[in-house]
Design an enzyme around this catalytic site. Structure first.
Site, PDB file in Angstrom:
ATOM      1  N   GLU A 208       0.384  29.774  57.131  1.00  0.00           N
ATOM      2  CA  GLU A 208       0.678  29.204  54.886  1.00  0.00           C
ATOM      3  C   GLU A 208       1.330  29.427  54.038  1.00  0.00           C
ATOM      4  OE1 GLU A 208      -2.058  29.800  56.953  1.00  0.00           O
ATOM      5  OE2 GLU A 208      -4.180  28.668  57.157  1.00  0.00           O
ATOM      6  N   LYS A 500      -6.878  29.663  64.757  1.00  0.00           N
ATOM      7  CA  LYS A 500      -5.484  30.293  64.737  1.00  0.00           C
ATOM      8  C   LYS A 500      -4.267  29.863  65.744  1.00  0.00           C
ATOM      9  CE  LYS A 500      -5.192  33.711  61.046  1.00  0.00           C
ATOM     10  NZ  LYS A 500      -4.870  35.477  60.582  1.00  0.00           N
TER      11      LYS A 500
HETATM   12  C1  G6Q Z   1      -9.155  38.632  54.540  1.00  0.00           C
HETATM   13  C2  G6Q Z   1      -8.601  38.059  55.660  1.00  0.00           C
HETATM   14  C3  G6Q Z   1      -7.873  37.238  55.270  1.00  0.00           C
HETATM   15  C4  G6Q Z   1      -6.350  37.036  55.056  1.00  0.00           C
HETATM   16  C5  G6Q Z   1      -5.232  36.369  54.712  1.00  0.00           C
HETATM   17  C6  G6Q Z   1      -4.507  36.477  53.978  1.00  0.00           C
HETATM   18  O1  G6Q Z   1     -10.384  39.570  54.675  1.00  0.00           O
HETATM   19  O2  G6Q Z   1      -8.066  39.054  55.562  1.00  0.00           O
HETATM   20  O3  G6Q Z   1      -8.296  35.371  54.241  1.00  0.00           O
HETATM   21  O4  G6Q Z   1      -6.519  37.754  53.343  1.00  0.00           O
HETATM   22  O5  G6Q Z   1      -5.323  35.176  56.198  1.00  0.00           O
HETATM   23  O6  G6Q Z   1      -3.540  37.569  54.697  1.00  0.00           O
HETATM   24  P1  G6Q Z   1      -1.513  38.066  54.252  1.00  0.00           P
HETATM   25  O7  G6Q Z   1      -2.284  38.761  53.212  1.00  0.00           O
HETATM   26  O8  G6Q Z   1      -1.375  38.317  55.715  1.00  0.00           O
HETATM   27  O9  G6Q Z   1      -1.210  36.424  54.113  1.00  0.00           O
END
Ligand code: G6Q
Length: 536
Positions: A208, A500
């Site tokens: 995303e 995912k």
């Molecule tokens: C949080 C999760 C998840 C993560 C997002 C964004 O504890 O790991 O919400 O923060 O998937 O990930 P990135 O910061 O790697 O884009």
């Protein structure tokens, strides 16, 4: 969960569950003060819970039997307690205000933490003072944070919460959803020449975020007519320098963090950059100090006077002793409107687990469903169910003695509702009271309030960076404590992976020119065909 300790909690619940809160209060004139504790600017009154001193003692014994103290020490000292990812869990280092080193694999992480904070402060000041200029020489008026999950919910919630402290001439926006409408509507509100994009992604691979970042970059280049503009309009927050450079962002404009900061715990890391730009480094530092106060309280206060521990135990009482499926977070402060959404991730991603630390399925409920909206709005919507529905919904009421907007008697009205609701939930209204008010007999059952609904009241003088930081830390440590008692791993999130992986397969099928040979289940195959047929 420690079986013997839990059995003795259950035995005590059997003793107390028939006793109404009305009776508990009537019998014990000291109940309110007995069950009120304070820390880091916050007062927690938990007297309107279905507890007795004996039951609290058993709950506290459960915490002891779960070796909680050892686990707290292990977390604060950088042990790799995130076992399934073999990582330390050190968000507390991000706000450490002491001179003590914090070691990860023998290396003190504090110099790096301070260096990033300094770099963030320098950059924020440049932007705030209009010295960081866009490609055409104009100052920055819009900040667009592009991130999702832990790289979005924290700063978005904090930006809104700290609005009274923010520089009003810079507007921050948060784009998270891969739905192009989120980016498109945001871009309609900003001017390319004066926009700074912060691409926040720990991994810099999240679908995303990278999709939004690429589209934002294309938009900027199109608007400014020069690909060199990217250098002045894009910075990154990440642990992945290689990918940041590959995206075209100069790594001197990258703000780093580390694998020992979990996404949902990353607000006080560089992920807080948009917040620091908004409220300035001095207020940001006050927020970190607030976090730190709660950290020290959690690490040192006896469990019986420890806010996160007591709130965690009460949550366990209702989840495991009364079968409560959810709890509501009800801030009586419009600035905290996104708090429940933030806590949903913090709590549900951390403790939404069914496998224990030994790989076995747990025979009890773990993380609850978290939900909520600010008061008084919720009173005109879902409170009906809390007052008279068939489910138990424990609630956290969060309020402040003063307002940032002292207009007429708004705040007294707000807080009158705040106090009245916990009173009504606890004490209800009996059929006799209804009859005494000449309620027609037919309506008496409908106008009766059973009461006995548990609530916590969290009260602070004002919503400041300091009390805000302490509040977030309070919930972080509450969630941690529950994870320890439930014997689950709170710092991984394997449950988000499967969707995912499947999505990337489906994506190729949605975009394939020829009708793909679909090998999903019959339902998914039919839905994909329906979508493909409609978009052609
Ligand atoms: C949080 C999760 C998840 C993560 C997002 C964004 O504890 O790991 O919400 O923060 O998937 O990930 P990135 O910061 O790697 O884009």
């Amino acid at each position: 969960m420690n079986k013997a300790a839990w059995n003795s909690v259950e035995a005590e619940i059997a003793e107390t569950q028939a006793i109404h809160l009305r009776e508990l209060f009537a019998k014990d004139p000291d109940r309110a003060s007995r069950f009120t504790i304070e820390a880091a600017g916050w007062t927690l009154d938990y007297s309107k819970n279905r507890i007795t001193p004996a039951l609290m003692k058993k709950l506290l014994a459960l915490a002891e039997a779960s070796d909680l103290k050892r686990w707290i020490d292990a977390m604060f000292s950088g042990e790799a307690i995130n076992e399934t990812e073999n990582r330390a869990v050190l968000h507390t280092a991000l706000r450490n205000q002491s001179d003590s080193p914090i070691l990860v694999k023998g290396k003190d992480v504090m110099p790096d933490v301070r260096a990033v904070l300094d770099k963030m402060a320098q950059f924020s000041e440049l932007v705030r003072k209009g010295k960081w200029l866009g490609h055409t020489g104009k100052r920055i008026k819009y900040v667009v944070n592009i991130g999702i999950g832990g790289s979005d919910l924290g700063p978005a919630m904090a930006y809104q919460s700290m609005k009274p402290y923010s520089k009003r001439s810079i507007a921050c926006h948060f784009v998270s959803n891969v739905d192009a409408s989120h980016l498109a509507e945001t871009l309609r509100e900003v001017k390319a020449e004066q926009t700074l994009f912060i691409v926040a992604s720990k991994t810099f691979t999240t679908q995303e975020t990278m999709t939004n970042a690429e589209s934002a970059r294309a938009w900027l280049i199109e608007k400014l007519g020069d690909s060199k503009a990217v250098a002045k309009h894009f910075v990154a927050v990440s642990t992945n320098a290689e990918k940041v450079a590959a995206f075209g962002i100069d790594t001197t404009n990258m703000f780093g963090f580390w694998d020992w900061v979990g996404g949902r715990y990353s607000l006080p890391s560089a992920v807080g950059l948009p917040l620091m730009i908004a409220i300035g480094p001095a207020n940001y530092k006050k927020m970190l100090k607030g976090y730190y106060k709660m950290d020290r309280h959690f690490a040192t206060a006896p469990f019986s006077r420890n806010l996160p521990v007591v709130m965690a135990l009460l949550g366990i009482l209702y989840a495991n002793g009364y079968g409560a499926e959810s709890y509501a977070v009800l801030p009586y402060d419009q600035y905290l409107a996104r708090l429940a959404a933030y806590l949903q991730q913090l709590d549900m991603e951390s403790n939404g687990k069914s496998i224990d630390r030994h790989g076995n399925r747990v025979p009890y409920s773990t993380g609850p469903i978290v939900w909520g909206e600010p008061g008084t709005n919720g009173q005109h919507a879902f409170y009906q169910l809390i007052h008279q529905g068939t489910r138990m919904i424990p609630c956290d009421f969060i309020g402040f003695c003063t307002s940032h907007n002292a207009i007429s008697d708004h705040h007294d009205k707000l807080m009158a509702n705040f106090f009245a609701q916990t009173e009504a939930l606890a004490f209800g209204k009996t059929a006799e009271q209804c009859r005494a008010e000449s309620v027609p007999e037919k309506l008496v059952p409908h106008k009766t309030f059973e009461g006995n609904h548990p609530t916590n009241t969290l009260l602070a003088d004002a919503l400041t960076p300091d009390t805000f930081g302490a509040l977030v830390a309070l919930y972080e440590h509450k969630v941690f404590t529950q994870g320890i008692i439930w014997n689950i791993f709170s710092f991984d999130q394997w449950g988000v992976e499967l969707g995912k992986v499947l999505a990337s397969k489906v994506l190729t099928e949605l975009s394939a020119k020829e009708q793909p040979a679909l090998k999903h289940d019959a339902s998914t195959n039919a839905l994909i065909r329906r979508y493909r047929a409609a978009k052609q």
